[in-house]
Write a protein that holds these residues in place. Structure first.
Motif, PDB file in Angstrom:
ATOM      1  N   VAL A 166       8.631   1.471   4.750  1.00  0.00           N
ATOM      2  CA  VAL A 166       8.845  -0.457   3.869  1.00  0.00           C
ATOM      3  C   VAL A 166       9.220  -0.243   3.002  1.00  0.00           C
ATOM      4  CG1 VAL A 166       6.868  -2.390   4.546  1.00  0.00           C
ATOM      5  CG2 VAL A 166       6.774  -0.584   5.022  1.00  0.00           C
ATOM      6  N   PRO A 167      10.239  -1.151   2.601  1.00  0.00           N
ATOM      7  CA  PRO A 167      11.053  -1.429   1.497  1.00  0.00           C
ATOM      8  C   PRO A 167      10.121  -2.148   0.676  1.00  0.00           C
ATOM      9  CG  PRO A 167      12.343  -2.278   3.509  1.00  0.00           C
ATOM     10  CD  PRO A 167      11.197  -2.063   3.595  1.00  0.00           C
ATOM     11  N   GLN A 168       9.805  -3.104   0.447  1.00  0.00           N
ATOM     12  CA  GLN A 168       8.431  -3.609  -0.389  1.00  0.00           C
ATOM     13  C   GLN A 168       7.890  -2.870  -0.985  1.00  0.00           C
ATOM     14  OE1 GLN A 168       7.490  -7.768   0.265  1.00  0.00           O
ATOM     15  NE2 GLN A 168       9.505  -8.506  -0.081  1.00  0.00           N
ATOM     16  N   THR A 169       7.087  -1.799  -0.392  1.00  0.00           N
ATOM     17  CA  THR A 169       5.798  -1.542  -0.318  1.00  0.00           C
ATOM     18  C   THR A 169       6.017   0.436  -0.882  1.00  0.00           C
ATOM     19  OG1 THR A 169       5.025  -1.185   1.439  1.00  0.00           O
ATOM     20  CG2 THR A 169       4.456  -2.902   0.609  1.00  0.00           C
ATOM     21  N   ASN A 170       7.422   1.017  -0.615  1.00  0.00           N
ATOM     22  CA  ASN A 170       7.310   2.487  -0.196  1.00  0.00           C
ATOM     23  C   ASN A 170       6.393   3.210   1.055  1.00  0.00           C
ATOM     24  OD1 ASN A 170       9.379   4.130  -0.092  1.00  0.00           O
ATOM     25  ND2 ASN A 170       7.619   5.207  -2.292  1.00  0.00           N
ATOM     26  N   VAL A 171       6.306   2.280   1.698  1.00  0.00           N
ATOM     27  CA  VAL A 171       5.057   3.046   2.326  1.00  0.00           C
ATOM     28  C   VAL A 171       5.589   3.375   3.986  1.00  0.00           C
ATOM     29  CG1 VAL A 171       3.113   2.609   4.158  1.00  0.00           C
ATOM     30  CG2 VAL A 171       2.474   1.308   1.974  1.00  0.00           C
ATOM     31  N   PRO A 172       5.479   4.741   4.401  1.00  0.00           N
ATOM     32  CA  PRO A 172       6.331   5.593   5.427  1.00  0.00           C
ATOM     33  C   PRO A 172       5.747   5.292   6.501  1.00  0.00           C
ATOM     34  CG  PRO A 172       4.513   7.093   4.206  1.00  0.00           C
ATOM     35  CD  PRO A 172       4.428   6.122   3.371  1.00  0.00           C
ATOM     36  N   PHE A 173       6.937   5.034   7.957  1.00  0.00           N
ATOM     37  CA  PHE A 173       6.231   4.937   8.893  1.00  0.00           C
ATOM     38  C   PHE A 173       7.360   6.048   9.856  1.00  0.00           C
ATOM     39  CE2 PHE A 173       8.999   1.490   8.030  1.00  0.00           C
ATOM     40  CZ  PHE A 173      10.138   1.488   9.366  1.00  0.00           C
ATOM     41  N   ALA A 174       7.009   6.221  11.221  1.00  0.00           N
ATOM     42  CA  ALA A 174       7.996   6.938  12.314  1.00  0.00           C
ATOM     43  C   ALA A 174       7.882   6.528  13.056  1.00  0.00           C
ATOM     44  CB  ALA A 174       7.199   8.167  11.766  1.00  0.00           C
ATOM     45  N   TRP A 218      -3.366   0.504   8.024  1.00  0.00           N
ATOM     46  CA  TRP A 218      -3.494  -0.256   6.717  1.00  0.00           C
ATOM     47  C   TRP A 218      -2.800  -0.123   5.489  1.00  0.00           C
ATOM     48  CZ3 TRP A 218      -5.891  -4.179   7.492  1.00  0.00           C
ATOM     49  CH2 TRP A 218      -7.114  -4.619   8.424  1.00  0.00           C
ATOM     50  N   ASP A 219      -2.267   0.661   4.943  1.00  0.00           N
ATOM     51  CA  ASP A 219      -1.599   1.570   4.399  1.00  0.00           C
ATOM     52  C   ASP A 219       0.312   0.307   4.432  1.00  0.00           C
ATOM     53  OD1 ASP A 219      -2.174   4.075   2.798  1.00  0.00           O
ATOM     54  OD2 ASP A 219      -2.873   4.133   5.289  1.00  0.00           O
ATOM     55  N   GLU A 220       0.475   0.079   5.595  1.00  0.00           N
ATOM     56  CA  GLU A 220       1.478  -0.369   6.153  1.00  0.00           C
ATOM     57  C   GLU A 220       1.233  -2.155   6.318  1.00  0.00           C
ATOM     58  OE1 GLU A 220       3.459   1.345   9.335  1.00  0.00           O
ATOM     59  OE2 GLU A 220       2.092   2.764   9.433  1.00  0.00           O
ATOM     60  N   SER A 227      -1.382 -10.848  -0.770  1.00  0.00           N
ATOM     61  CA  SER A 227      -0.773 -10.604  -1.562  1.00  0.00           C
ATOM     62  C   SER A 227      -1.518 -12.252  -2.323  1.00  0.00           C
ATOM     63  CB  SER A 227       0.983 -11.755  -0.710  1.00  0.00           C
ATOM     64  OG  SER A 227       0.424 -13.026  -0.263  1.00  0.00           O
ATOM     65  N   VAL A 228      -0.507 -12.293  -3.506  1.00  0.00           N
ATOM     66  CA  VAL A 228      -0.920 -12.592  -4.450  1.00  0.00           C
ATOM     67  C   VAL A 228      -0.510 -14.028  -4.737  1.00  0.00           C
ATOM     68  CG1 VAL A 228      -0.625 -10.396  -5.839  1.00  0.00           C
ATOM     69  CG2 VAL A 228       1.263 -12.448  -6.287  1.00  0.00           C
ATOM     70  N   VAL A 229       0.334 -14.518  -3.321  1.00  0.00           N
ATOM     71  CA  VAL A 229       0.327 -16.213  -3.811  1.00  0.00           C
ATOM     72  C   VAL A 229      -0.460 -16.847  -2.333  1.00  0.00           C
ATOM     73  CG1 VAL A 229       2.818 -14.880  -4.152  1.00  0.00           C
ATOM     74  CG2 VAL A 229       2.419 -15.643  -1.298  1.00  0.00           C
ATOM     75  N   GLU A 230      -0.344 -18.184  -2.846  1.00  0.00           N
ATOM     76  CA  GLU A 230      -1.388 -19.095  -1.847  1.00  0.00           C
ATOM     77  C   GLU A 230      -0.295 -19.265  -1.072  1.00  0.00           C
ATOM     78  OE1 GLU A 230      -4.506 -21.408  -4.373  1.00  0.00           O
ATOM     79  OE2 GLU A 230      -2.989 -21.522  -5.963  1.00  0.00           O
ATOM     80  N   ARG A 231      -0.985 -19.409   0.509  1.00  0.00           N
ATOM     81  CA  ARG A 231      -0.354 -19.734   1.763  1.00  0.00           C
ATOM     82  C   ARG A 231      -0.860 -21.028   2.329  1.00  0.00           C
ATOM     83  NH1 ARG A 231       3.120 -16.131   2.922  1.00  0.00           N
ATOM     84  NH2 ARG A 231       3.359 -14.435   1.600  1.00  0.00           N
TER      85      ARG A 231
END
Length: 465
Positions: A166-174, A218-220, A227-231
């Protein structure tokens, strides 16, 4: 008033507004009318696909009278009360039209109802985007352009398994490459524990696609969910600024959860759970906006095809439920909770946890008699949702008995999955009571249209209550 083309009429010394058919009228007809007014038996005898048919067909005579809007039922029926049976298009379809669209049709007819020769209309999906949100048609077009650009660069890439991050988090997936082919969807009536909603069996054809090797963890998912932003409740960033933020920032995302959503069962390496189908769809859009690859939920047909992996038995490993302990987490061995993904044996195509651990969202509306309606030999069948409940889930979960983990088992979502949600109205992002529900992604080899992307990612938009 809609945006219209302005032509300067020099001979008269004045500007005259002219409605351009391709820009302003054609989209209205294709997105709102043509789906019911095409083919051999169009509604009301009116076929709107070609100029000749549009101006001559109709059970009560022509519905478009050039330069006479008040004599043209195509216009008149768009402005009647929403309660009137004569409304066109009807409320139970996509009606009523917006006032600006009705005015566009009136002005077009008043100006002579120009329809360029050779233009044939085709039914197109009406974009179902969130009003007042940057997650709109323009965003879909930008993501689509990114996917097309990326596909051009990957044109020579083979249909093989791959690992990514995942580009923003660098978490792997296959992702596992799933070959195209045909199979019998559903189970035979002779299969033990066969359900009525699993038949009759239908042979269907699938084009190649990639599928998540494991359920989304959950890692992904958690960095998308929290996130740190309000929605806003619809997932829009409250601070969204198109001059500063990216297309990834524009994707709607969950509001902050009101409880710890793993319910103490474990996070890193464990499957993400309790999201609505809408939330799972938006995760796929969020990942697509980052990677330039189109990710979505699998259709029911894709899910079962991948689960069976070429087998015709009750499970992908055979008919003997005594072997389940080697392949699945379920009621007898799960210790009353989900377990880490990929810790049991995979199916013949290398996919883990297709039986058990957590049930998995598919993209389809759930219909008990789906297979009775499904035409044998269909290619890439997909039951596009038209209401919020029920949506289809597959695979069985950690709290299920063996018979509910069979490859053919089908279930539908239910409002009770939000029963403990304290919010009014209920959250569009969480199924607090579905602690056995997760998802995995697919990536079709064929690039979708913008309309198809909208249908998959926004199928709950406008239907959430």
């Amino acid at each position: 008033m809609p945006a219209i083309m302005v032509i300067i009429c020099l001979s008269m010394g004045e500007a005259r507004a002219v409605v351009d058919f391709a820009t302003h009228v054609q989209p209205i007809l294709e997105q709102n009318c043509v789906s019911c007014h095409q083919g051999a038996e169009p509604d009301g005898g009116l076929n709107l696909t070609t100029k000749q048919q549009a101006f001559s067909s109709g059970d009560n005579g022509p519905v478009i009278v050039a330069k006479e809007p008040e004599a043209s039922s195509l216009y008149i029926r768009t402005r009647v009360s929403a309660l009137a049976a004569s409304l066109m298009p009807p409320v139970n379809a996509v009606g009523p039209l917006a006032k600006e669209q009705v005015e566009t049709l009136r002005q077009w007819i008043a100006e002579g109802a120009n329809w360029p020769e050779g233009v044939t209309l085709t039914a197109k999906a009406k974009p179902t985007v969130v009003k007042g949100s940057p997650d709109n048609l323009e965003l879909l077009e930008k993501i689509h352009a990114l996917i097309v650009e990326r596909s051009t660069a990957d044109a020579k890439a083979e249909m093989v398994d791959y690992e990514s991050r995942v580009p923003q988090t660098n978490v792997p997936f296959a992702m596992k490459a799933i070959p195209g082919g045909t199979f019998k969807m559903g189970s035979p009536a002779t299969e033990p524990n066969h359900g009525e909603n699993e038949g009759p069996q239908r042979e269907v054809k699938l084009e190649p696609f990639w599928m998540g090797k494991c359920e989304v963890t959950w890692d992904e998912y958690e960095p998308f969910m929290i996130s740190v932003v309000e929605r806003e409740k619809n997932g829009k960033r409250k601070d969204f600024d198109p001059t500063k933020h990216t297309i990834v920032d524009a994707v709607s995302a969950p509001t902050a959860p009101y409880m710890e959503m793993s319910f103490g069962m474990g996070q890193s390496g464990y499957p993400a759970i309790s999201m609505t189908q809408h939330a799972a769809n938006k995760y796929c859009q969020w990942l697509s906006a980052q990677t330039g690859h189109f990710y979505r939920l699998p259709t029911e047909a894709e899910w079962e095809y991948a689960c069976r992996a070429g087998t015709t038995t009750a499970y992908s490993f055979g008919d003997d439920p005594a072997l389940l302990d080697d392949y699945a987490w379920y009621y007898e061995n799960s210790d009353a909770q989900y377990q880490k993904v990929g810790t049991k044996k995979p199916n013949p195509w290398g996919l883990y946890d297709m039986h058990g651990n957590v049930m998995e969202w598919t993209a389809d509306q759930y219909q008990p008699d789906y297979y009775q309606r499904l035409t044998g030999g269909a290619t890439n069948p997909y039951l596009k949702p038209d209401k919020l409940y029920p949506r289809s889930v597959r695979g069985g979960g950690w709290d299920d008995d063996p018979e509910n983990l069979r490859s053919a088992v089908r279930r539908g979502s239910d409002p009770s999955w939000k029963q403990q949600d304290p919010q009014l109205p209920k959250s569009i992002w969480y199924h607090t009571d579905a602690m056995w529900l997760g998802f995995r992604m697919v990536r079709p080899q064929k690039i979708p249209t913008v309309e198809e992307m909208d249908a998959y990612w926004n199928s709950a938009t406008g239907k959430i209550k």
